[in-house]
Design a protein around this motif. Sequence first.
Motif, PDB file in Angstrom:
ATOM      1  N   SER A  20     -60.644  -2.467  -4.176  1.00 50.22           N
ATOM      2  CA  SER A  20     -59.738  -3.339  -4.850  1.00 50.22           C
ATOM      3  C   SER A  20     -58.695  -2.605  -5.421  1.00 50.22           C
ATOM      4  CB  SER A  20     -60.217  -4.437  -5.407  1.00 50.22           C
ATOM      5  OG  SER A  20     -59.203  -5.358  -5.962  1.00 50.22           O
ATOM      6  N   GLU A  21     -59.266  -1.546  -6.556  1.00 53.40           N
ATOM      7  CA  GLU A  21     -58.354  -0.808  -7.258  1.00 53.40           C
ATOM      8  C   GLU A  21     -57.363  -0.002  -6.419  1.00 53.40           C
ATOM      9  OE1 GLU A  21     -61.908  -2.283 -10.047  1.00 53.40           O
ATOM     10  OE2 GLU A  21     -61.582  -1.616  -7.955  1.00 53.40           O
ATOM     11  N   LEU A  22     -58.162   0.822  -5.621  1.00 50.62           N
ATOM     12  CA  LEU A  22     -57.321   1.855  -4.565  1.00 50.62           C
ATOM     13  C   LEU A  22     -56.398   1.114  -3.813  1.00 50.62           C
ATOM     14  CD1 LEU A  22     -60.320   4.053  -3.727  1.00 50.62           C
ATOM     15  CD2 LEU A  22     -58.373   4.674  -4.895  1.00 50.62           C
ATOM     16  N   SER A  23     -56.883  -0.108  -3.338  1.00 51.34           N
ATOM     17  CA  SER A  23     -55.733  -0.590  -2.537  1.00 51.34           C
ATOM     18  C   SER A  23     -54.528  -1.320  -3.023  1.00 51.34           C
ATOM     19  CB  SER A  23     -56.335  -2.001  -1.609  1.00 51.34           C
ATOM     20  OG  SER A  23     -56.913  -3.065  -2.616  1.00 51.34           O
ATOM     21  N   GLN A  24     -54.710  -1.412  -4.582  1.00 53.28           N
ATOM     22  CA  GLN A  24     -53.766  -1.716  -5.366  1.00 53.28           C
ATOM     23  C   GLN A  24     -52.611  -0.578  -5.876  1.00 53.28           C
ATOM     24  OE1 GLN A  24     -54.928  -4.726  -8.439  1.00 53.28           O
ATOM     25  NE2 GLN A  24     -56.067  -5.570  -6.775  1.00 53.28           N
ATOM     26  N   GLY A  25     -53.215   0.751  -5.589  1.00 56.64           N
ATOM     27  CA  GLY A  25     -52.455   1.987  -5.997  1.00 56.64           C
ATOM     28  C   GLY A  25     -52.972   2.417  -7.065  1.00 56.64           C
ATOM     29  N   ALA A  26     -54.261   2.333  -7.525  1.00 56.97           N
ATOM     30  CA  ALA A  26     -55.024   2.943  -8.567  1.00 56.97           C
ATOM     31  C   ALA A  26     -55.143   4.526  -8.442  1.00 56.97           C
ATOM     32  CB  ALA A  26     -56.038   2.508  -8.945  1.00 56.97           C
ATOM     33  N   ILE A  27     -55.233   5.263  -9.298  1.00 52.09           N
ATOM     34  CA  ILE A  27     -55.803   6.709  -9.176  1.00 52.09           C
ATOM     35  C   ILE A  27     -56.878   6.871  -9.717  1.00 52.09           C
ATOM     36  CG2 ILE A  27     -54.957   9.025  -9.740  1.00 52.09           C
ATOM     37  CD1 ILE A  27     -52.162   8.197  -9.990  1.00 52.09           C
ATOM     38  N   LEU A  28     -57.870   7.378  -8.927  1.00 54.55           N
ATOM     39  CA  LEU A  28     -59.117   7.320  -9.415  1.00 54.55           C
ATOM     40  C   LEU A  28     -59.680   8.756  -9.617  1.00 54.55           C
ATOM     41  CD1 LEU A  28     -59.188   4.496  -8.556  1.00 54.55           C
ATOM     42  CD2 LEU A  28     -61.729   4.919  -7.893  1.00 54.55           C
TER      43      LEU A  28
END
Length: 116
Positions: free
Chosen positions: A95-103
Amino acid sequence: MKLLLDTCVWGGAAKILSEAGHDVRWMGEMEPDPGDETVLRSAYEEGRILITLDKDFGELAIVYGRPHSGILRLVNLPGRRQGSYCLTVLERFASELSQGAILTVTADRVRIRPAD
């Protein structure tokens, strides 16, 4: 998920991720390396999460405001373990990645910078 693996990511990770059902492109198959700006732009234009070992992509995204579709940076992970770490992180933080987060991922920690 649609993924773009940077040239520095172990090529075997592409196979592991593909076998798990992900749509994967690995930049290591391209000669010569097109450079960070082109890799990040390609990932964005194709709607792919960029997986890399290179911290420069975070700088391009954060400092210079380059658009991206999510970045997953692996830090100090052995090549042969990169695919399995990616699978775990992609499942847990999809979910976070699909919203454009940087991990940023190490063997014992995941740091998340949410999309602005």
